[in-house]
Scaffold this motif. Structure first.
Motif, PDB file in Angstrom:
ATOM      1  N   SER A  76       0.821  -1.202   0.000  1.00 19.20           N
ATOM      2  CA  SER A  76       0.000   0.000   0.000  1.00 19.20           C
ATOM      3  C   SER A  76       0.861   1.261   0.000  1.00 19.20           C
ATOM      4  O   SER A  76       0.580   2.213  -0.734  1.00 19.20           O
ATOM      5  CB  SER A  76      -0.931   0.002   1.220  1.00 19.20           C
ATOM      6  OG  SER A  76      -1.689   1.185   1.267  1.00 19.20           O
TER       7      SER A  76
ATOM      8  N   PRO B 226      -4.952   1.712  -1.232  1.00 20.38           N
ATOM      9  CA  PRO B 226      -5.392   0.599  -0.371  1.00 20.38           C
ATOM     10  C   PRO B 226      -6.221  -0.453  -1.088  1.00 20.38           C
ATOM     11  O   PRO B 226      -6.420  -1.548  -0.543  1.00 20.38           O
ATOM     12  CB  PRO B 226      -6.224   1.307   0.710  1.00 20.38           C
ATOM     13  CG  PRO B 226      -5.743   2.706   0.719  1.00 20.38           C
ATOM     14  CD  PRO B 226      -5.404   3.008  -0.705  1.00 20.38           C
ATOM     15  N   LEU B 227      -6.717  -0.145  -2.291  1.00 18.57           N
ATOM     16  CA  LEU B 227      -7.460  -1.159  -3.031  1.00 18.57           C
ATOM     17  C   LEU B 227      -6.596  -2.374  -3.336  1.00 18.57           C
ATOM     18  O   LEU B 227      -7.103  -3.489  -3.502  1.00 18.57           O
ATOM     19  CB  LEU B 227      -8.008  -0.568  -4.337  1.00 18.57           C
ATOM     20  CG  LEU B 227      -9.141   0.463  -4.188  1.00 18.57           C
ATOM     21  CD1 LEU B 227      -9.475   1.070  -5.539  1.00 18.57           C
ATOM     22  CD2 LEU B 227     -10.373  -0.174  -3.567  1.00 18.57           C
TER      23      LEU B 227
ATOM     24  N   ARG C 294      -7.109  -4.514  -0.225  1.00 19.26           N
ATOM     25  CA  ARG C 294      -8.461  -4.490   0.355  1.00 19.26           C
ATOM     26  C   ARG C 294      -8.793  -5.762   1.125  1.00 19.26           C
ATOM     27  O   ARG C 294      -9.352  -5.687   2.234  1.00 19.26           O
ATOM     28  CB  ARG C 294      -9.486  -4.246  -0.751  1.00 19.26           C
ATOM     29  CG  ARG C 294     -10.919  -4.122  -0.247  1.00 19.26           C
ATOM     30  CD  ARG C 294     -11.852  -3.664  -1.344  1.00 19.26           C
ATOM     31  NE  ARG C 294     -13.203  -3.439  -0.835  1.00 19.26           N
ATOM     32  CZ  ARG C 294     -14.149  -2.819  -1.511  1.00 19.26           C
ATOM     33  NH1 ARG C 294     -13.904  -2.370  -2.714  1.00 19.26           N
ATOM     34  NH2 ARG C 294     -15.346  -2.650  -0.989  1.00 19.26           N
ATOM     35  N   PRO C 295      -8.465  -6.961   0.626  1.00 18.40           N
ATOM     36  CA  PRO C 295      -8.803  -8.167   1.387  1.00 18.40           C
ATOM     37  C   PRO C 295      -8.065  -8.275   2.717  1.00 18.40           C
ATOM     38  O   PRO C 295      -8.461  -9.067   3.578  1.00 18.40           O
ATOM     39  CB  PRO C 295      -8.388  -9.305   0.441  1.00 18.40           C
ATOM     40  CG  PRO C 295      -8.320  -8.685  -0.908  1.00 18.40           C
ATOM     41  CD  PRO C 295      -7.872  -7.294  -0.681  1.00 18.40           C
TER      42      PRO C 295
ATOM     43  N   MET D  69     -14.189   0.085   2.710  1.00 19.64           N
ATOM     44  CA  MET D  69     -13.402  -1.105   2.403  1.00 19.64           C
ATOM     45  C   MET D  69     -13.262  -2.042   3.594  1.00 19.64           C
ATOM     46  O   MET D  69     -13.098  -3.248   3.430  1.00 19.64           O
ATOM     47  CB  MET D  69     -12.011  -0.691   1.898  1.00 19.64           C
ATOM     48  CG  MET D  69     -12.001  -0.140   0.487  1.00 19.64           C
ATOM     49  SD  MET D  69     -10.328   0.189  -0.136  1.00 19.64           S
ATOM     50  CE  MET D  69     -10.055   1.852   0.479  1.00 19.64           C
ATOM     51  N   ALA D  70     -13.299  -1.487   4.817  1.00 19.15           N
ATOM     52  CA  ALA D  70     -13.170  -2.307   6.026  1.00 19.15           C
ATOM     53  C   ALA D  70     -14.153  -1.805   7.071  1.00 19.15           C
ATOM     54  O   ALA D  70     -13.774  -1.169   8.056  1.00 19.15           O
ATOM     55  CB  ALA D  70     -11.737  -2.259   6.554  1.00 19.15           C
TER      56      ALA D  70
ATOM     57  N   GLU E  50      -7.162   5.004  -3.791  1.00 19.28           N
ATOM     58  CA  GLU E  50      -6.829   3.971  -4.775  1.00 19.28           C
ATOM     59  C   GLU E  50      -5.779   2.984  -4.267  1.00 19.28           C
ATOM     60  O   GLU E  50      -5.896   1.773  -4.492  1.00 19.28           O
ATOM     61  CB  GLU E  50      -6.337   4.610  -6.076  1.00 19.28           C
ATOM     62  CG  GLU E  50      -7.345   5.510  -6.763  1.00 19.28           C
ATOM     63  CD  GLU E  50      -7.238   6.947  -6.328  1.00 19.28           C
ATOM     64  OE1 GLU E  50      -7.753   7.820  -7.023  1.00 19.28           O
ATOM     65  OE2 GLU E  50      -6.637   7.195  -5.263  1.00 19.28           O
TER      66      GLU E  50
ATOM     67  N   ARG F 192     -11.891   4.305   3.539  1.00 20.95           N
ATOM     68  CA  ARG F 192     -11.396   3.213   4.375  1.00 20.95           C
ATOM     69  C   ARG F 192     -12.534   2.442   5.034  1.00 20.95           C
ATOM     70  O   ARG F 192     -12.506   1.204   5.083  1.00 20.95           O
ATOM     71  CB  ARG F 192     -10.469   3.766   5.469  1.00 20.95           C
ATOM     72  CG  ARG F 192      -9.187   4.383   4.998  1.00 20.95           C
ATOM     73  CD  ARG F 192      -8.211   3.353   4.435  1.00 20.95           C
ATOM     74  NE  ARG F 192      -6.915   3.990   4.243  1.00 20.95           N
ATOM     75  CZ  ARG F 192      -6.597   4.760   3.215  1.00 20.95           C
ATOM     76  NH1 ARG F 192      -7.489   4.955   2.258  1.00 20.95           N
ATOM     77  NH2 ARG F 192      -5.397   5.316   3.102  1.00 20.95           N
TER      78      ARG F 192
ATOM     79  N   LEU G 184      -7.242  -5.513   4.757  1.00 25.69           N
ATOM     80  CA  LEU G 184      -7.430  -4.374   5.650  1.00 25.69           C
ATOM     81  C   LEU G 184      -7.996  -4.784   7.010  1.00 25.69           C
ATOM     82  O   LEU G 184      -7.601  -4.253   8.053  1.00 25.69           O
ATOM     83  CB  LEU G 184      -8.347  -3.335   4.992  1.00 25.69           C
ATOM     84  CG  LEU G 184      -7.727  -2.492   3.874  1.00 25.69           C
ATOM     85  CD1 LEU G 184      -8.777  -1.590   3.236  1.00 25.69           C
ATOM     86  CD2 LEU G 184      -6.569  -1.651   4.402  1.00 25.69           C
TER      87      LEU G 184
ATOM     88  N   PRO H  14      -3.406  -7.700  -7.683  1.00 27.10           N
ATOM     89  CA  PRO H  14      -4.748  -7.118  -7.572  1.00 27.10           C
ATOM     90  C   PRO H  14      -5.664  -7.446  -8.725  1.00 27.10           C
ATOM     91  O   PRO H  14      -6.865  -7.205  -8.655  1.00 27.10           O
ATOM     92  CB  PRO H  14      -4.464  -5.609  -7.516  1.00 27.10           C
ATOM     93  CG  PRO H  14      -3.138  -5.442  -8.191  1.00 27.10           C
ATOM     94  CD  PRO H  14      -2.369  -6.678  -7.847  1.00 27.10           C
TER      95      PRO H  14
END
Length: 416
Positions: A147, A160-161, A164-165, A382-383, A158, A379, A167, A243
């Motif tokens: 990241s 952290p995408l 993402r799995p 995403m989490a 963008e 954020r 986080l 990714p």
């Protein structure tokens, strides 16, 4: 003497990070020393090594080509408003420059280029290589390393995408590092825009923005590990999966990049209008107060005095620190774009070339209250299970992001 001042500032800023942090007794002196050493070595290597000037000259040439390509598009679409020759005589130099039609549209071109480079699998290997390097040198987990490396090219939402799995599995320290990395960098889509704005007043501005983007990775890790040191066992230290594809074809990448760039461009223009208007209204209210020193009180003056000591720590002479402090205040309360626009408009004698260079680095980050809202929204989407922790670390991430960019400015002042 100014270099010694910057050297003192480096350690003062690290102490500020420690003072604003938590679990101070768990800070690893060894990790801090390694992080500071790598940050200094990276700066020296990129600014002082033979051949660096030629490499950065190539970067400047590339930025010039991208800017020219953007100008070709805006000239075709908007005529002389977009940069084509005016059908009348220009009486005042620069009077035909329109920010929204000539400089800002470069965001569209950069968004498309970035999307294409990811679709063509050119940027992902570069990102993974940097993540591997950060993991081996600074000891961060593979997820946060990826990241942080992605933040060199992408924005705070963008980057952290890529992870993402992971986080939801990050430790509190790793989560804060990801947030600091977003606050302490700028997206590649706006890098060329800022370089274009500062090119007339600062030679090799594009190269320095690239250096700042790279330097921000180890500096962000250094500051975040001081403010929120690791106290838990990591669950994401292994290698990470790719990714995946972001488009199904080059044309799809162009369409998606254009759509994303258009959204960013409209947001930038809207925020500029609103924030400049709010500053004007704030100054109008402050103007009702009695004058101080024969001048009206303004938001810029107040912020200038507040941030002046910080700018002095970066290595600026005190007589320039208040001017630089007002830029830092604008950058923190509003955003860095407005601050860079103000830097470009300063009188030639307001800041000397060294001070302008330091301020380029010190303001090269998204650490402001508007970005905090964007980060919290992105954020938590995403989490969602980490919503409360992300919100609790939000204001601290503005501090860590600001300290990181200021640290970069002090390091540049030390070796300049």
């Amino acid at each position: 003497m100014l270099q010694l001042q910057s050297g003192f500032g480096v350690f003062a800023l690290l102490m500020l990070a420690w003072a604003f942090g938590e679990n101070r007794d768990r800070v690893s002196v060894r990790q801090v020393a390694i992080g500071l050493g790598i940050t200094l070595l990276t700066a020296v290597a990129m600014l002082k090594l033979p051949g660096a000037a030629q490499a950065f000259g190539a970067i400047n040439d590339a930025v010039g080509v991208i800017s020219a390509a953007s100008r070709a598009g805006t000239s075709f679409a908007f005529g002389y408003l977009g940069g084509a020759p005016a059908p009348f005589d220009i009486k005042a130099p620069g009077a035909n420059f329109i920010l929204a039609f000539q400089a800002l549209p470069v965001v569209l071109v950069m968004s498309v280029l970035t999307t294409l480079l990811f679709y063509w699998r050119i940027l992902p290997p570069v990102v993974r290589a940097m993540a591997w390097l950060l993991k081996r040198t600074l000891g961060v987990g593979g997820a946060v390393g990826l990241s942080t490396a992605a933040n060199v090219f992408l924005g705070m939402v963008e980057a952290p995408l890529f992870i993402r799995p992971y986080l939801a599995q990050l430790t509190r320290s790793e989560l804060f590092l990801v947030m600091t990395g977003g606050m302490a960098g700028i997206a590649g889509t706006v890098l060329v825009l800022y370089a274009t704005l500062l090119a007339p007043v600062l030679p090799d501005a594009a190269a320095h923005f690239v250096i700042a983007s790279v330097l921000g990775a180890p500096a962000a890790i250094l500051v975040s590990l001081i403010m929120v040191p690791e106290t838990e066992a990591r669950a994401t230290g292994g290698e990470l999966a790719d990714p995946g594809q972001i488009a199904v074809s080059s044309m799809d990448a162009i369409v998606k990049g254009t759509a994303a760039g258009l959204e960013l461009l409209l947001n930038i223009i809207a925020m500029l209008i609103v924030l400049v208007a709010l500053v004007y209204l704030g100054n109008a209210v402050l103007g009702l107060l009695p004058h101080v020193g024969g001048e009206a009180i303004t938001l810029q003056r107040l912020l200038g005095y507040l941030m002046a000591p910080v700018c002095w720590l970066l290595g600026l002479p005190w007589d320039q620190a208040v001017t630089a402090g007002s830029l830092m205040g604008i950058k923190t309360v509003l955003n860095e774009l407005i601050a860079y626009v103000e830097l470009a408009k300063l009188p030639a004698d307001a800041l000397d070339p060294r001070s302008k260079l330091i301020m380029l680095y010190a303001m090269c980050g998204f650490a402001n209250f508007g970005s905090l809202g964007i980060m919290l929204g992105g954020r938590t989407a995403m989490a969602p299970e980490r919503r409360e922790e992300i919100a609790a670390l939000g204001l601290r991430s503005i501090v860590s992001g600001t300290l990181t960019t200021c640290l970069m400015g002090a390091v540049v002042g030390l070796i300049s």
